[in-house]
Design a protein around this motif. Structure first.
Motif, PDB file in Angstrom:
ATOM      1  N   HIS A   1      53.763  33.967  36.164  1.00  0.00           N
ATOM      2  CA  HIS A   1      54.683  32.991  35.589  1.00  0.00           C
ATOM      3  C   HIS A   1      55.341  33.605  34.364  1.00  0.00           C
ATOM      4  N   ILE A   2      56.653  33.532  34.322  1.00  0.00           N
ATOM      5  CA  ILE A   2      57.400  34.032  33.167  1.00  0.00           C
ATOM      6  C   ILE A   2      58.060  32.847  32.469  1.00  0.00           C
TER       7      ILE A   2
ATOM      8  N   LEU B   1      52.264  49.480  35.410  1.00  0.00           N
ATOM      9  CA  LEU B   1      51.206  48.482  35.502  1.00  0.00           C
ATOM     10  C   LEU B   1      51.349  47.446  34.389  1.00  0.00           C
ATOM     11  N   LEU B   2      51.339  46.178  34.801  1.00  0.00           N
ATOM     12  CA  LEU B   2      51.400  45.078  33.832  1.00  0.00           C
ATOM     13  C   LEU B   2      50.005  44.542  33.537  1.00  0.00           C
ATOM     14  N   VAL B   3      49.246  44.273  34.601  1.00  0.00           N
ATOM     15  CA  VAL B   3      47.941  43.661  34.401  1.00  0.00           C
ATOM     16  C   VAL B   3      47.077  43.873  35.633  1.00  0.00           C
ATOM     17  N   THR B   4      45.777  43.823  35.442  1.00  0.00           N
ATOM     18  CA  THR B   4      44.803  43.808  36.536  1.00  0.00           C
ATOM     19  C   THR B   4      43.937  42.573  36.375  1.00  0.00           C
ATOM     20  N   VAL B   5      43.796  41.814  37.453  1.00  0.00           N
ATOM     21  CA  VAL B   5      42.897  40.659  37.440  1.00  0.00           C
ATOM     22  C   VAL B   5      41.762  40.933  38.413  1.00  0.00           C
ATOM     23  N   VAL B   6      40.580  40.550  38.014  1.00  0.00           N
ATOM     24  CA  VAL B   6      39.389  40.920  38.775  1.00  0.00           C
ATOM     25  C   VAL B   6      38.550  39.703  39.174  1.00  0.00           C
ATOM     26  N   THR B   7      38.443  38.761  38.287  1.00  0.00           N
ATOM     27  CA  THR B   7      37.554  37.616  38.502  1.00  0.00           C
ATOM     28  C   THR B   7      38.322  36.432  39.068  1.00  0.00           C
TER      29      THR B   7
ATOM     30  N   LYS C   1      45.345  35.742  32.694  1.00  0.00           N
ATOM     31  CA  LYS C   1      45.656  36.700  31.636  1.00  0.00           C
ATOM     32  C   LYS C   1      47.086  36.477  31.161  1.00  0.00           C
ATOM     33  N   LYS C   2      47.269  36.616  29.856  1.00  0.00           N
ATOM     34  CA  LYS C   2      48.604  36.441  29.289  1.00  0.00           C
ATOM     35  C   LYS C   2      49.070  37.735  28.635  1.00  0.00           C
ATOM     36  N   LEU C   3      50.338  38.029  28.868  1.00  0.00           N
ATOM     37  CA  LEU C   3      50.962  39.205  28.281  1.00  0.00           C
ATOM     38  C   LEU C   3      52.295  38.728  27.725  1.00  0.00           C
TER      39      LEU C   3
ATOM     40  N   GLN D   1      47.631  34.768  37.039  1.00  0.00           N
ATOM     41  CA  GLN D   1      46.459  34.024  37.462  1.00  0.00           C
ATOM     42  C   GLN D   1      45.954  34.581  38.780  1.00  0.00           C
ATOM     43  N   PHE D   2      44.651  34.693  38.900  1.00  0.00           N
ATOM     44  CA  PHE D   2      43.995  35.128  40.132  1.00  0.00           C
ATOM     45  C   PHE D   2      43.339  33.902  40.732  1.00  0.00           C
ATOM     46  N   GLY D   3      43.556  33.650  42.008  1.00  0.00           N
ATOM     47  CA  GLY D   3      43.000  32.480  42.650  1.00  0.00           C
ATOM     48  C   GLY D   3      41.471  32.500  42.660  1.00  0.00           C
TER      49      GLY D   3
END
Lengths: 112, 112
Positions: free
Chosen positions: A75-76, A45-51, A56-58, A64-66
């Protein structure tokens, strides 16, 4: 059926280049997760987006979540050979549901 | 952390025999675990949802009598492939849910 379309399916770039992977659906997801998988191993798991609209940046990765929670992007920046792997997006089917629907994945190769 | 282990990591069996794969959440309790199957260069396909203390929920097209799932405790789920055939050869991955899904390292099954 909630489907997640991932693009591109394959991506081969030179070290130092930037890239974006897209994950699109006609359905709304309560959350979306991005994973990275290496051959012969399980996804990490890298990230979870909810909103909706969340960013979020890692380190060099930006997620980005639409706004409508139907799509997401990864984006890398300045890709490194260590970024090579299979990137999977996965959407949760509903609030409180733990089941995930996976995209087909993007196979990224970063050439030194 | 959220560590999930799988055992064995690789198994070779003869056609007609049964194989058991274990999935353990090492540092957290998981009421729900998931079993996936992944063919080469493809994404993860959900096979079944395993709930502690109750029967597993199988996805359409997955034979429950062939793929036996037992979730006897909050840290252990097992998948038994019964009467294995060469077409059952695949990479089997489990995940344990703690809100988000955390994946095991996978089990490579080869049926000869």
């Amino acid at each position: 059926t909630q489907l997640l379309e991932q693009s591109p399916q394959f991506l081969s770039i030179q070290e130092g280049e930037n890239l974006t992977v897209y994950c699109n659906s006609s359905s709304v997801f309560s959350s979306l997760q991005w994973y990275r998988q290496e051959p012969g191993e399980g996804p990490v798991l890298l990230v979870t987006v909810v909103t909706g609209g969340e960013v979020k940046k890692l380190k060099r990765l930006t997620f980005q979540f639409g706004d409508a929670r139907k799509d997401s992007s990864l984006h890398i920046t300045a890709a490194q050979p260590g970024d090579t792997g299979l990137y999977l997006c996965a959407g949760a089917r509903g609030a409180g549901s733990y089941q995930l629907t996976f995209g087909k994945g993007t196979k990224l190769s970063v050439i030194p | 952390g959220a560590v999930v282990s799988q055992h064995p990591s690789r198994v070779i069996c003869k056609s007609g025999t049964s194989v058991k794969i274990e999935c353990r959440s090492l540092d957290f309790q998981a009421t729900t675990m998931f079993w996936y199957r992944q063919f080469p260069k493809q994404s993860l396909m959900l096979m079944a949802t395993s709930n502690e203390g109750s029967k597993a929920t199988y996805e359409q097209g997955v034979e429950k009598d062939k793929f036996l799932i037992n979730h006897a405790s909050l840290t252990l789920s097992t998948l038994t492939v019964t009467s294995a055939h060469p077409e059952d050869s695949s990479f089997y991955i489990c995940s344990a849910s703690r809100g988000e899904q955390y994946f095991g390292p996978g089990t490579r099954l080869t049926v000869t």
